[in-house]
Design an enzyme around this catalytic site. Sequence first.
Site, PDB file in Angstrom:
ATOM      1  N   HIS A  15       0.831  -1.224   0.000  1.00 19.34           N
ATOM      2  CA  HIS A  15       0.000   0.000   0.000  1.00 19.34           C
ATOM      3  C   HIS A  15       0.860   1.267   0.000  1.00 19.34           C
ATOM      4  CE1 HIS A  15      -3.262  -2.759   1.207  1.00 19.34           C
ATOM      5  NE2 HIS A  15      -2.341  -3.268   2.011  1.00 19.34           N
TER       6      HIS A  15
ATOM      7  N   SER B 285      15.277  21.226 -16.951  1.00 19.38           N
ATOM      8  CA  SER B 285      14.102  22.044 -17.218  1.00 19.38           C
ATOM      9  C   SER B 285      14.562  23.358 -17.835  1.00 19.38           C
ATOM     10  CB  SER B 285      13.363  22.296 -15.906  1.00 19.38           C
ATOM     11  OG  SER B 285      12.619  23.493 -15.996  1.00 19.38           O
TER      12      SER B 285
ATOM     13  N   LYS C 231      16.336  21.470 -11.677  1.00 14.78           N
ATOM     14  CA  LYS C 231      15.637  20.227 -11.988  1.00 14.78           C
ATOM     15  C   LYS C 231      16.498  19.196 -12.732  1.00 14.78           C
ATOM     16  CE  LYS C 231      11.720  19.384 -11.596  1.00 14.78           C
ATOM     17  NZ  LYS C 231      10.552  19.906 -12.336  1.00 14.78           N
TER      18      LYS C 231
ATOM     19  N   GLU D 169       9.579   8.174 -17.530  1.00 17.65           N
ATOM     20  CA  GLU D 169       8.240   8.752 -17.720  1.00 17.65           C
ATOM     21  C   GLU D 169       7.710   8.458 -19.119  1.00 17.65           C
ATOM     22  OE1 GLU D 169       8.412  12.551 -14.653  1.00 17.65           O
ATOM     23  OE2 GLU D 169       8.751  12.874 -16.777  1.00 17.65           O
TER      24      GLU D 169
END
Length: 471
Positions: free
Chosen positions: A164, A285, A291, A298
Amino acid sequence: MTHNTNPSAAKIWSGRFSAPVAESVKSYTASVGFDHRLAPFDIQASLAHAQMLQESGLISQDDCNNIHQGLEVLSQEIETGKFRWNLEDEDVHLNIERRLTQLVGDAGKRLHTARSRNDQVATDIRLYLRHATDQILTLLQRTRLALLDLAQTHAATIMPGFTHLQVAQPVTFGHHLMAYVEMFGRDAQRLSEGRRRINQLPLGAAALAGTSYPIRRERVAELLGFEGVCQNSLDAVSDRDFAIEFCATAALLMTHISRMSEELILWMSPRYNFIRIGDAFCTGSSIMPQKRNPDVPELARGKTGRVFGHLMGLLTLMKAQPLAYNKDNQEDKEPLFDTVDTLLTTLEIFSEMLRDVQVNADTMRRAALEGFSTATDLADYLVKRGHPFRDAHEMVARAVRHAESLSCDLSELPLEQLRTFSDRIDADVYAVLTLEGSVGSRNSLGGTAPEQVAAAIARVRASLLEQGHWF
Ligand code: ARG
């Protein structure tokens, strides 16, 4: 070198027609824009077919030699980019046939004896998919090897195991990685099993009913390395099960890639900070200088969607087709090609990226300490000391609450405090309350103990050596 670029050239099959086909219909029905990638397989199949025709006395040795030489020239033209694909000639098969006939005359026209584009295209796709399967298997094993090496380095590195997404029990990072090695192992099995069903020869089924020429299909199968011959001509030209099966395997493989990607993304977020993926595999970025983005996992997670879509597309393509060949089948290629391309590029990059993962072992360890991950070990200890499990569970819950109020781990509670929850607790409890004690105790087959992880790695390495022919 001359090429047929005359737009008004008659269609190969135009003899029956009194009016030319509308331009819009030509471009709507043409597949050469995408099926030209089947060319090497189309040529391979034609060479085998021609040889069989010659051996069966259906064409002369001269014709056969001419076909071989013509196809050789044509291959060169395609490889060097000189070949001009012509929309007028509809698809890869007719483009090649037209050019071959220009090069070698009547011999080129005789090549189509005892075959149809229906069994031809089915053969080409199978040859293409067999080749793609082998490439994917190689990359998949490379990916597994990268995971195995990382797992070996981290066979004893402790991290929190989750259920979980809550800290559950400590596990070793090597053990976690080996879960993916298992998944990809099943994918490799599925690919290899599917390969056997891909590797059957449709050629000789002709348009749908077989052929009246005395051909030898087994000989063509042998020349092309097929394991068998499709047994029913109607099925041979209309079956795309093997492509659907491949896409189903691909969808499952991408599911595994996507789950792993999700974890890599979480692990490299500053909230977790479990791993660092090398700069070569991260992106920056344009406006936030700090970043480092996990674009590769992704995108892999995102590309999983198109692979699922292709599976659904192919199933839907086939579900209402009457026997035998229908033009609908031309729509099988783009989803199949895109599935193959997605798998190849994704696995290629993952097999390299997984070799550029640095592990922040301290952060992982601290995270494992934070969630009372050894609470189950304390309960098991109490059961071994004679408490029923339900009572032990309750005692440990109270101990956890106590440790929480002191902001410390169970292993940091002094013995006299632990004994307030059960007087059966002795000093040896600390051997199970530590993270090392906990993971070390899960030492049965398939467990997280470093010894089991090492054994699992050895098992997989041995099986990879056995299947060495994939490398
Ligand atoms: N381009 C066609 C395909 O991809 C080849 C087979 C065409 N056969 C036919 N009878 N029109 O399916």
